[in-house]
Design an enzyme around this catalytic site. Structure first.
Site, PDB file in Angstrom:
ATOM      1  N   LEU A   1     -22.491  -4.133 -32.925  1.00  0.00           N
ATOM      2  CA  LEU A   1     -22.257  -2.807 -32.885  1.00  0.00           C
ATOM      3  C   LEU A   1     -21.790  -2.153 -34.310  1.00  0.00           C
ATOM      4  O   LEU A   1     -21.144  -1.163 -34.495  1.00  0.00           O
ATOM      5  CB  LEU A   1     -21.102  -2.482 -31.765  1.00  0.00           C
ATOM      6  CG  LEU A   1     -21.191  -2.914 -30.430  1.00  0.00           C
ATOM      7  CD1 LEU A   1     -19.993  -2.658 -29.662  1.00  0.00           C
ATOM      8  CD2 LEU A   1     -22.642  -2.733 -30.093  1.00  0.00           C
TER       9      LEU A   1
ATOM     10  N   ASP B   1     -21.297 -10.810 -34.605  1.00  0.00           N
ATOM     11  CA  ASP B   1     -22.202 -10.369 -35.657  1.00  0.00           C
ATOM     12  C   ASP B   1     -23.014 -11.978 -35.626  1.00  0.00           C
ATOM     13  O   ASP B   1     -22.392 -13.037 -35.091  1.00  0.00           O
ATOM     14  CB  ASP B   1     -21.274 -10.697 -36.950  1.00  0.00           C
ATOM     15  CG  ASP B   1     -22.107 -10.752 -38.341  1.00  0.00           C
ATOM     16  OD1 ASP B   1     -23.108 -11.417 -38.517  1.00  0.00           O
ATOM     17  OD2 ASP B   1     -21.620  -9.808 -39.409  1.00  0.00           O
TER      18      ASP B   1
ATOM     19  N   SER C   1     -41.501  -4.438 -41.515  1.00  0.00           N
ATOM     20  CA  SER C   1     -41.678  -3.110 -41.821  1.00  0.00           C
ATOM     21  C   SER C   1     -42.765  -2.843 -42.777  1.00  0.00           C
ATOM     22  O   SER C   1     -43.244  -3.590 -43.814  1.00  0.00           O
ATOM     23  CB  SER C   1     -40.261  -2.486 -42.525  1.00  0.00           C
ATOM     24  OG  SER C   1     -40.754  -1.418 -43.223  1.00  0.00           O
ATOM     25  N   ALA C   2     -43.458  -1.784 -42.780  1.00  0.00           N
ATOM     26  CA  ALA C   2     -44.508  -1.551 -43.623  1.00  0.00           C
ATOM     27  C   ALA C   2     -44.109  -1.371 -45.136  1.00  0.00           C
ATOM     28  O   ALA C   2     -45.178  -1.416 -45.937  1.00  0.00           O
ATOM     29  CB  ALA C   2     -45.224  -0.137 -42.946  1.00  0.00           C
TER      30      ALA C   2
ATOM     31  N   TYR D   1     -33.722  -3.088 -49.648  1.00  0.00           N
ATOM     32  CA  TYR D   1     -33.990  -3.011 -48.163  1.00  0.00           C
ATOM     33  C   TYR D   1     -35.278  -3.512 -47.942  1.00  0.00           C
ATOM     34  O   TYR D   1     -35.352  -4.558 -47.169  1.00  0.00           O
ATOM     35  CB  TYR D   1     -33.700  -1.646 -47.481  1.00  0.00           C
ATOM     36  CG  TYR D   1     -34.419  -1.743 -45.948  1.00  0.00           C
ATOM     37  CD1 TYR D   1     -33.845  -2.472 -44.934  1.00  0.00           C
ATOM     38  CD2 TYR D   1     -35.583  -1.030 -45.873  1.00  0.00           C
ATOM     39  CE1 TYR D   1     -34.349  -2.443 -43.768  1.00  0.00           C
ATOM     40  CE2 TYR D   1     -36.309  -1.282 -44.606  1.00  0.00           C
ATOM     41  CZ  TYR D   1     -35.389  -1.486 -43.402  1.00  0.00           C
ATOM     42  OH  TYR D   1     -36.380  -1.857 -42.152  1.00  0.00           O
TER      43      TYR D   1
ATOM     44  N   LYS E   1     -37.057  -7.608 -46.226  1.00  0.00           N
ATOM     45  CA  LYS E   1     -38.090  -7.843 -45.260  1.00  0.00           C
ATOM     46  C   LYS E   1     -39.012  -8.739 -45.683  1.00  0.00           C
ATOM     47  O   LYS E   1     -39.498  -9.436 -44.924  1.00  0.00           O
ATOM     48  CB  LYS E   1     -38.570  -6.283 -44.640  1.00  0.00           C
ATOM     49  CG  LYS E   1     -37.580  -5.686 -44.032  1.00  0.00           C
ATOM     50  CD  LYS E   1     -37.137  -5.983 -42.637  1.00  0.00           C
ATOM     51  CE  LYS E   1     -36.351  -5.221 -42.181  1.00  0.00           C
ATOM     52  NZ  LYS E   1     -35.782  -5.767 -41.136  1.00  0.00           N
TER      53      LYS E   1
ATOM     54  N   ASN F   1     -43.383   4.279 -39.000  1.00  0.00           N
ATOM     55  CA  ASN F   1     -42.230   4.960 -38.953  1.00  0.00           C
ATOM     56  C   ASN F   1     -41.816   5.012 -37.479  1.00  0.00           C
ATOM     57  O   ASN F   1     -42.183   5.999 -36.594  1.00  0.00           O
ATOM     58  CB  ASN F   1     -42.370   6.278 -39.540  1.00  0.00           C
ATOM     59  CG  ASN F   1     -42.643   6.034 -41.107  1.00  0.00           C
ATOM     60  OD1 ASN F   1     -43.405   5.412 -41.525  1.00  0.00           O
ATOM     61  ND2 ASN F   1     -41.778   6.654 -41.769  1.00  0.00           N
TER      62      ASN F   1
HETATM   63  P1  NAD Z   1     -30.459  -0.009 -35.688  1.00  0.00           P
HETATM   64  O1  NAD Z   1     -29.349   0.017 -36.875  1.00  0.00           O
HETATM   65  O2  NAD Z   1     -30.482   1.106 -34.483  1.00  0.00           O
HETATM   66  O3  NAD Z   1     -30.489  -1.636 -34.923  1.00  0.00           O
HETATM   67  C1  NAD Z   1     -30.059  -2.720 -35.451  1.00  0.00           C
HETATM   68  C2  NAD Z   1     -28.877  -3.233 -34.628  1.00  0.00           C
HETATM   69  O4  NAD Z   1     -28.403  -4.603 -35.373  1.00  0.00           O
HETATM   70  C3  NAD Z   1     -27.581  -2.462 -34.751  1.00  0.00           C
HETATM   71  O5  NAD Z   1     -27.382  -2.027 -33.182  1.00  0.00           O
HETATM   72  C4  NAD Z   1     -26.470  -3.077 -35.462  1.00  0.00           C
HETATM   73  O6  NAD Z   1     -25.344  -2.820 -34.719  1.00  0.00           O
HETATM   74  C5  NAD Z   1     -26.987  -4.466 -35.131  1.00  0.00           C
HETATM   75  N1  NAD Z   1     -26.412  -5.405 -36.356  1.00  0.00           N
HETATM   76  C6  NAD Z   1     -26.775  -5.204 -37.644  1.00  0.00           C
HETATM   77  N2  NAD Z   1     -26.076  -6.394 -38.180  1.00  0.00           N
HETATM   78  C7  NAD Z   1     -26.048  -7.105 -37.378  1.00  0.00           C
HETATM   79  C8  NAD Z   1     -25.455  -8.461 -37.489  1.00  0.00           C
HETATM   80  N3  NAD Z   1     -25.287  -9.167 -38.716  1.00  0.00           N
HETATM   81  N4  NAD Z   1     -25.188  -9.291 -36.476  1.00  0.00           N
HETATM   82  C9  NAD Z   1     -25.258  -8.499 -35.291  1.00  0.00           C
HETATM   83  N5  NAD Z   1     -25.807  -7.414 -34.878  1.00  0.00           N
HETATM   84  C10 NAD Z   1     -26.147  -6.556 -36.104  1.00  0.00           C
HETATM   85  O7  NAD Z   1     -31.825  -0.155 -36.359  1.00  0.00           O
HETATM   86  P2  NAD Z   1     -33.403   0.112 -35.875  1.00  0.00           P
HETATM   87  O8  NAD Z   1     -33.941   1.290 -36.070  1.00  0.00           O
HETATM   88  O9  NAD Z   1     -33.108  -0.344 -34.166  1.00  0.00           O
HETATM   89  O10 NAD Z   1     -33.921  -1.304 -36.400  1.00  0.00           O
HETATM   90  C11 NAD Z   1     -34.057  -2.466 -35.886  1.00  0.00           C
HETATM   91  C12 NAD Z   1     -34.868  -3.581 -36.990  1.00  0.00           C
HETATM   92  O11 NAD Z   1     -36.152  -3.138 -37.260  1.00  0.00           O
HETATM   93  C13 NAD Z   1     -33.949  -3.813 -38.431  1.00  0.00           C
HETATM   94  O12 NAD Z   1     -34.012  -4.969 -38.669  1.00  0.00           O
HETATM   95  C14 NAD Z   1     -34.884  -2.605 -39.088  1.00  0.00           C
HETATM   96  O13 NAD Z   1     -34.654  -3.027 -40.311  1.00  0.00           O
HETATM   97  C15 NAD Z   1     -36.152  -2.757 -38.687  1.00  0.00           C
HETATM   98  N6  NAD Z   1     -36.991  -1.632 -38.783  1.00  0.00           N
HETATM   99  C16 NAD Z   1     -36.512  -0.123 -38.472  1.00  0.00           C
HETATM  100  C17 NAD Z   1     -37.344   0.754 -38.969  1.00  0.00           C
HETATM  101  C18 NAD Z   1     -36.727   2.117 -38.584  1.00  0.00           C
HETATM  102  O14 NAD Z   1     -37.302   3.044 -39.091  1.00  0.00           O
HETATM  103  N7  NAD Z   1     -35.973   2.210 -37.319  1.00  0.00           N
HETATM  104  C19 NAD Z   1     -38.723   0.439 -39.481  1.00  0.00           C
HETATM  105  C20 NAD Z   1     -39.123  -0.868 -40.012  1.00  0.00           C
HETATM  106  C21 NAD Z   1     -38.427  -1.882 -39.471  1.00  0.00           C
HETATM  107  N1  UDP Z   2     -38.736  13.511 -46.086  1.00  0.00           N
HETATM  108  C1  UDP Z   2     -38.549  14.555 -46.311  1.00  0.00           C
HETATM  109  N2  UDP Z   2     -37.261  14.942 -46.040  1.00  0.00           N
HETATM  110  C2  UDP Z   2     -36.157  14.227 -45.812  1.00  0.00           C
HETATM  111  C3  UDP Z   2     -36.525  12.921 -45.341  1.00  0.00           C
HETATM  112  C4  UDP Z   2     -37.728  12.378 -45.439  1.00  0.00           C
HETATM  113  O1  UDP Z   2     -39.343  15.257 -46.817  1.00  0.00           O
HETATM  114  O2  UDP Z   2     -34.895  14.780 -45.524  1.00  0.00           O
HETATM  115  C5  UDP Z   2     -40.180  12.736 -45.994  1.00  0.00           C
HETATM  116  C6  UDP Z   2     -40.237  11.741 -46.994  1.00  0.00           C
HETATM  117  O3  UDP Z   2     -40.444  11.911 -48.620  1.00  0.00           O
HETATM  118  C7  UDP Z   2     -41.533  10.917 -46.481  1.00  0.00           C
HETATM  119  C8  UDP Z   2     -41.410  11.126 -45.004  1.00  0.00           C
HETATM  120  O4  UDP Z   2     -40.540  12.428 -44.888  1.00  0.00           O
HETATM  121  O5  UDP Z   2     -42.625  11.544 -46.794  1.00  0.00           O
HETATM  122  C9  UDP Z   2     -40.931  10.092 -44.352  1.00  0.00           C
HETATM  123  O6  UDP Z   2     -39.686   9.755 -44.757  1.00  0.00           O
HETATM  124  P1  UDP Z   2     -38.695   8.603 -43.970  1.00  0.00           P
HETATM  125  O7  UDP Z   2     -37.475   8.354 -44.841  1.00  0.00           O
HETATM  126  O8  UDP Z   2     -38.352   9.109 -42.570  1.00  0.00           O
HETATM  127  O9  UDP Z   2     -39.647   7.384 -43.987  1.00  0.00           O
HETATM  128  P2  UDP Z   2     -40.269   6.437 -45.216  1.00  0.00           P
HETATM  129  O10 UDP Z   2     -40.056   6.994 -46.444  1.00  0.00           O
HETATM  130  O11 UDP Z   2     -39.403   5.213 -45.137  1.00  0.00           O
HETATM  131  O12 UDP Z   2     -41.355   5.989 -44.632  1.00  0.00           O
END
Ligand code: NAD
Ligand code: UDP
Length: 334
Positions: free
Chosen positions: A33, A58, A125-126, A151, A155, A181
């Site tokens: 959490l 954790d 992630s991309a 970050y 990944k 995204n």
């Molecule tokens: P989120 O923060 O909503 O979910 C991650 C969850 O992990 C949270 O509920 C947090 O409480 C929990 N957490 C963090 N560290 C922990 C630990 N050490 N032990 C147990 N729980 C822990 O994020 P999300 O958007 O749901 O992302 C999930 C995964 O996808 C992440 O690994 C993130 O990096 C990856 N990801 C997310 C995005 C995005 O834009 N949302 C894009 C690419 C990859």
């Molecule tokens: N972006 C923006 N204003 C904001 C947040 C993001 O113009 O307040 C733009 C950013 O430059 C990118 C797109 O929105 O072109 C998506 O950004 P985000 O941070 O959501 O994703 P990422 O850049 O990690 O793909």
């Protein structure tokens, strides 16, 4: 399949839990959490219509997670979502990001080994494609070079660790899903993106402007070589993503694989602002600002591999994502 979701109370994990249950699988959740709220698990149970076991811990607390696993019988696979994900924070505090993201993964791998679990889907992630890729970004393209922040490098490093584990243990099955995204929310209005800090991704910012919580969207860059000069990204609905995890788990095969989850259709910042304005019926003021350091002009997925290997394609649109996100925010504001 019985599937442990690390980070299962988070934005993506909560949707994956419900999708797994809907597909006849049994999710279990471990989440500390640190970036989600305790009430989420109750809402997951309500939508999944099953008593989902959940531990607040954790994942690096291996003794507690091990006890939890032992108490709940055989687990077939892990979806490893737990980790820190705020790009800006990772630049400011890289040690914390490398520590949490890498040591969480190592802890999960040790737990899997101790409990005889040899199947994992990892939230990648991309961002692993860095700055060198050509569009659309395909899985066989280069990864690792020119990643703009710690970050993203976590990944990439975790993918390398998982490749090594698969090489050492031929029975180990692992797919890294490279999300583009993620946006949107559950159509019920019960689950959505609810980060505890200040949002920095585009859609949560746009949503807060629509809701009157922020004054305007700051557009980072209007001179990119794109259709309208603003950055273009591949926004994929979290419900589509969740379905992609179910498919990935069902198709896991020995060895390491990486698969993009995206729509293949780039949308600009102005497209997102317009779509959210339409969905919410609110005016969304914006300001034109300088580029954000490290941002790419364009990033979108080659979606052919996901279609071929997983039988998965995104079905929902940016308009669907804005509608569902707005519904979720209206419901939580009540
Ligand atoms: P989120 O923060 O909503 O979910 C991650 C969850 O992990 C949270 O509920 C947090 O409480 C929990 N957490 C963090 N560290 C922990 C630990 N050490 N032990 C147990 N729980 C822990 O994020 P999300 O958007 O749901 O992302 C999930 C995964 O996808 C992440 O690994 C993130 O990096 C990856 N990801 C997310 C995005 C995005 O834009 N949302 C894009 C690419 C990859
Ligand atoms: N972006 C923006 N204003 C904001 C947040 C993001 O113009 O307040 C733009 C950013 O430059 C990118 C797109 O929105 O072109 C998506 O950004 P985000 O941070 O959501 O994703 P990422 O850049 O990690 O793909």
């Amino acid at each position: 399949m019985r599937v442990l979701l690390t980070g299962g109370s988070g934005f993506i994990g909560s949707h994956v839990a419900v999708a797994l249950a809907a597909a006849g699988h049994e999710p279990l959740i471990v989440d500390d959490l640190s970036n989600s709220r305790g009430g989420v698990v109750e809402r997951i149970r309500e939508l999944a219509r099953m008593p989902i076991p959940a531990l607040v811990a954790d994942v690096r607390d291996e003794a507690s997670v091990s006890e939890f696993l032992a108490a709940h019988g055989r687990v077939d696979a892990v979806v490893h979502l737990a980790g820190l994900k705020a790009v800006g924070e990772s630049v400011a505090d890289p040690v914390r990001y490398y520590d949490v993201n890498l040591s969480s993964t190592l802890a999960v791998l040790r737990l899997m080994s101790a409990h005889g679990i040899d199947a994992m889907v990892f939230s990648s992630s991309a961002t692993v494609y860095g700055s060198a890729g050509t569009m659309p970004l395909a899985e066989d393209g280069a990864v690792g070079a020119g990643i703009a922040n710690p970050y993203g490098r976590t990944k990439y490093m975790i993918e390398e660790i998982l490749r090594d584990v698969c090489a050492a243990e031929p029975s180990f099955r692992c797919t890294a899903l490279r999300y583009f995204n993620p946006v949107g929310a559950h159509p019920s209005g019960l689950l959505g993106e609810d980060p505890l800090g200040v949002p920095n991704n585009l859609m949560p910012v746009v949503a807060k402007v629509a809701g009157g919580i922020l004054d305007s969207v700051s557009i980072f860059g209007t001179d990119y070589p794109t259709r309208d000069g603003t950055g273009e990204r591949d926004y994929v609905h979290v419900q589509d993503l969740a379905r992609g995890h179910v498919r990935a788990l069902e198709e896991l095969a020995p060895g390491f694989d990486a698969v993009n989850l995206g729509t293949g259709e780039p949308a600009s910042v102005l497209d997102v602002i317009r779509a959210y304005g339409d969905a919410s019926g609110r005016e969304i003021p914006y300001r034109l600002n300088a580029r954000r350091p490290g941002d790419l002009a364009v990033a979108f997925a080659d979606v052919e591999k996901a279609a071929r290997e997983l039988g998965w394609t995104a079905e929902l649109t940016l308009a669907d994502a804005c509608r569902d996100d707005w519904r979720w925010r209206q419901a939580t504001a009540d």
